[in-house]
Design a protein around this motif. Structure first.
Motif, mmCIF file in Angstrom:
data_model
loop_
_atom_site.group_PDB
_atom_site.id
_atom_site.type_symbol
_atom_site.label_atom_id
_atom_site.label_comp_id
_atom_site.label_asym_id
_atom_site.label_seq_id
_atom_site.Cartn_x
_atom_site.Cartn_y
_atom_site.Cartn_z
ATOM 1 N N ASP A 205 0.886 -1.161 0.000
ATOM 2 C CA ASP A 205 0.000 0.000 0.000
ATOM 3 C C ASP A 205 0.921 1.207 0.000
ATOM 4 O OD1 ASP A 205 -2.102 1.746 0.169
ATOM 5 O OD2 ASP A 205 -2.427 1.454 2.310
ATOM 6 N N ILE A 206 1.049 1.832 -1.154
ATOM 7 C CA ILE A 206 1.972 2.952 -1.328
ATOM 8 C C ILE A 206 1.162 4.199 -1.640
ATOM 9 C CG2 ILE A 206 3.912 3.829 -2.676
ATOM 10 C CD1 ILE A 206 4.758 0.909 -3.092
ATOM 11 N N ARG A 207 1.358 5.231 -0.851
ATOM 12 C CA ARG A 207 0.531 6.436 -0.926
ATOM 13 C C ARG A 207 0.859 7.345 -2.118
ATOM 14 N NH1 ARG A 207 -0.259 3.659 3.147
ATOM 15 N NH2 ARG A 207 -1.341 4.226 5.030
ATOM 16 N N ASP A 208 2.113 7.365 -2.525
ATOM 17 C CA ASP A 208 2.549 8.266 -3.594
ATOM 18 C C ASP A 208 2.551 7.538 -4.942
ATOM 19 O OD1 ASP A 208 3.890 10.776 -4.567
ATOM 20 O OD2 ASP A 208 5.515 9.342 -4.972
ATOM 21 N N PRO A 209 1.882 8.083 -5.972
ATOM 22 C CA PRO A 209 1.824 7.400 -7.277
ATOM 23 C C PRO A 209 3.202 7.149 -7.909
ATOM 24 C CG PRO A 209 0.214 9.173 -7.196
ATOM 25 C CD PRO A 209 1.051 9.288 -5.958
ATOM 26 N N LYS A 210 4.138 8.054 -7.695
ATOM 27 C CA LYS A 210 5.472 7.876 -8.275
ATOM 28 C C LYS A 210 6.176 6.665 -7.635
ATOM 29 C CE LYS A 210 9.695 10.422 -9.249
ATOM 30 N NZ LYS A 210 10.414 11.681 -9.067
ATOM 31 N N ARG A 211 6.114 6.560 -6.321
ATOM 32 C CA ARG A 211 6.713 5.404 -5.633
ATOM 33 C C ARG A 211 5.962 4.122 -5.986
ATOM 34 N NH1 ARG A 211 6.419 8.780 -1.122
ATOM 35 N NH2 ARG A 211 4.924 7.370 -0.131
ATOM 36 N N TRP A 212 4.633 4.216 -6.140
ATOM 37 C CA TRP A 212 3.833 3.045 -6.497
ATOM 38 C C TRP A 212 4.287 2.494 -7.854
ATOM 39 C CZ3 TRP A 212 0.775 1.467 -10.494
ATOM 40 C CH2 TRP A 212 -0.008 0.349 -10.275
ATOM 41 N N ARG A 213 4.472 3.392 -8.839
ATOM 42 C CA ARG A 213 4.915 2.951 -10.170
ATOM 43 C C ARG A 213 6.290 2.298 -10.115
ATOM 44 N NH1 ARG A 213 2.246 7.513 -11.589
ATOM 45 N NH2 ARG A 213 4.077 8.838 -11.599
ATOM 46 N N LYS A 214 7.209 2.870 -9.331
ATOM 47 C CA LYS A 214 8.550 2.282 -9.208
ATOM 48 C C LYS A 214 8.483 0.880 -8.616
ATOM 49 C CE LYS A 214 11.448 6.373 -8.735
ATOM 50 N NZ LYS A 214 12.365 7.097 -7.840
ATOM 51 N N ALA A 215 7.697 0.727 -7.555
ATOM 52 C CA ALA A 215 7.562 -0.589 -6.922
ATOM 53 C C ALA A 215 6.902 -1.578 -7.879
ATOM 54 C CB ALA A 215 6.762 -0.473 -5.626
ATOM 55 N N HIS A 216 5.878 -1.139 -8.586
ATOM 56 C CA HIS A 216 5.166 -2.003 -9.530
ATOM 57 C C HIS A 216 6.112 -2.475 -10.641
ATOM 58 C CE1 HIS A 216 1.427 -3.536 -11.231
ATOM 59 N NE2 HIS A 216 1.917 -3.205 -12.402
ATOM 60 N N GLN A 217 6.895 -1.570 -11.190
ATOM 61 C CA GLN A 217 7.849 -1.940 -12.244
ATOM 62 C C GLN A 217 8.896 -2.914 -11.724
ATOM 63 O OE1 GLN A 217 7.909 -1.368 -15.547
ATOM 64 N NE2 GLN A 217 5.902 -0.441 -15.262
ATOM 65 N N LEU B 175 12.928 -2.899 -2.532
ATOM 66 C CA LEU B 175 11.666 -2.261 -2.195
ATOM 67 C C LEU B 175 11.828 -1.282 -1.031
ATOM 68 C CD1 LEU B 175 9.165 -5.226 -2.562
ATOM 69 C CD2 LEU B 175 9.164 -3.099 -3.886
ATOM 70 N N GLU B 176 12.655 -1.632 -0.053
ATOM 71 C CA GLU B 176 12.882 -0.736 1.080
ATOM 72 C C GLU B 176 13.491 0.591 0.628
ATOM 73 O OE1 GLU B 176 12.006 -0.909 4.269
ATOM 74 O OE2 GLU B 176 11.033 -2.836 3.985
ATOM 75 N N LYS B 177 14.287 0.566 -0.435
ATOM 76 C CA LYS B 177 14.861 1.812 -0.963
ATOM 77 C C LYS B 177 13.785 2.696 -1.591
ATOM 78 C CE LYS B 177 18.073 0.282 -3.685
ATOM 79 N NZ LYS B 177 19.241 0.122 -4.551
ATOM 80 N N ILE B 178 12.719 2.097 -2.112
ATOM 81 C CA ILE B 178 11.642 2.840 -2.776
ATOM 82 C C ILE B 178 10.613 3.352 -1.769
ATOM 83 C CG2 ILE B 178 9.693 2.628 -4.377
ATOM 84 C CD1 ILE B 178 11.394 0.529 -5.904
ATOM 85 N N LEU B 179 10.273 2.523 -0.781
ATOM 86 C CA LEU B 179 9.174 2.825 0.138
ATOM 87 C C LEU B 179 9.525 3.938 1.117
ATOM 88 C CD1 LEU B 179 7.991 -0.784 0.952
ATOM 89 C CD2 LEU B 179 7.131 0.758 -0.789
ATOM 90 N N ASP B 180 8.480 4.605 1.588
ATOM 91 C CA ASP B 180 8.587 5.643 2.590
ATOM 92 C C ASP B 180 7.984 5.120 3.894
ATOM 93 O OD1 ASP B 180 9.296 8.134 3.489
ATOM 94 O OD2 ASP B 180 7.552 9.164 2.666
ATOM 95 N N ALA B 181 8.137 5.839 4.976
ATOM 96 C CA ALA B 181 7.626 5.405 6.282
ATOM 97 C C ALA B 181 6.104 5.245 6.278
ATOM 98 C CB ALA B 181 8.052 6.390 7.357
ATOM 99 N N GLU B 182 5.401 6.004 5.450
ATOM 100 C CA GLU B 182 3.940 5.923 5.417
ATOM 101 C C GLU B 182 3.412 4.741 4.594
ATOM 102 O OE1 GLU B 182 2.394 9.473 3.636
ATOM 103 O OE2 GLU B 182 3.333 9.069 1.705
ATOM 104 N N ASP B 183 4.283 4.068 3.860
ATOM 105 C CA ASP B 183 3.892 2.945 3.008
ATOM 106 C C ASP B 183 3.905 1.633 3.795
ATOM 107 O OD1 ASP B 183 3.791 4.729 0.861
ATOM 108 O OD2 ASP B 183 5.907 4.416 0.405
ATOM 109 N N SER B 184 3.199 0.634 3.267
ATOM 110 C CA SER B 184 3.152 -0.689 3.894
ATOM 111 C C SER B 184 3.584 -1.747 2.887
ATOM 112 C CB SER B 184 1.730 -1.010 4.354
ATOM 113 O OG SER B 184 1.285 -0.059 5.270
ATOM 114 N N LEU B 185 4.257 -2.772 3.388
ATOM 115 C CA LEU B 185 4.715 -3.881 2.558
ATOM 116 C C LEU B 185 4.490 -5.174 3.319
ATOM 117 C CD1 LEU B 185 6.327 -5.046 0.108
ATOM 118 C CD2 LEU B 185 8.386 -4.660 1.471
#
Length: 97
Positions: A13-25, A55-65
């Motif tokens: 669950d990634i709040r920012d669309p830019k980080r979401w796209r990076k994780a998805h790719q 993934l930890e490099k992409i995610l922020d503290a507000e995101d969940s994995l």
């Protein structure tokens, strides 16, 4: 001898669309998309840790994995009601020399 591989269900669950796209790719390179933020991957222990680190490099503290390991018995018991082909398991191919 090759390392054994196990199935993992990876949800995020990634709040920012830019980080979401990076994780998805990134995850598209490791496994198959089941839903927008849910992937199925067959990984050995080394690949799982590499993926988690990337993934930890992409995610922020507000995101969940969530990375949930699935044993072979669990995979056999999965019920995919509206898309039964989602969890078909191809047998690994072996090369004989």
């Amino acid at each position: 001898m090759a390392e054994s591989k196990n199935f993992y269900m990876i949800c995020y669950d990634i709040r920012d669309p830019k980080r979401w796209r990076k994780a998805h790719q990134l995850l598209k390179g490791y496994g198959e998309t089941l839903q927008y933020s849910i992937f199925r991957c067959r990984l050995n222990q080394r690949d799982r840790e590499k993926l988690r680190w990337e993934l930890e490099k992409i995610l922020d503290a507000e995101d969940s994995l969530l990375i949930a390991g699935l044993c072979e018995r669990c995979v056999e018991r999965i019920q995919a009601c509206n898309r039964p082909e989602t969890w078909t398991v191809e047998q690994e191919k072996f090369q004989v020399f």
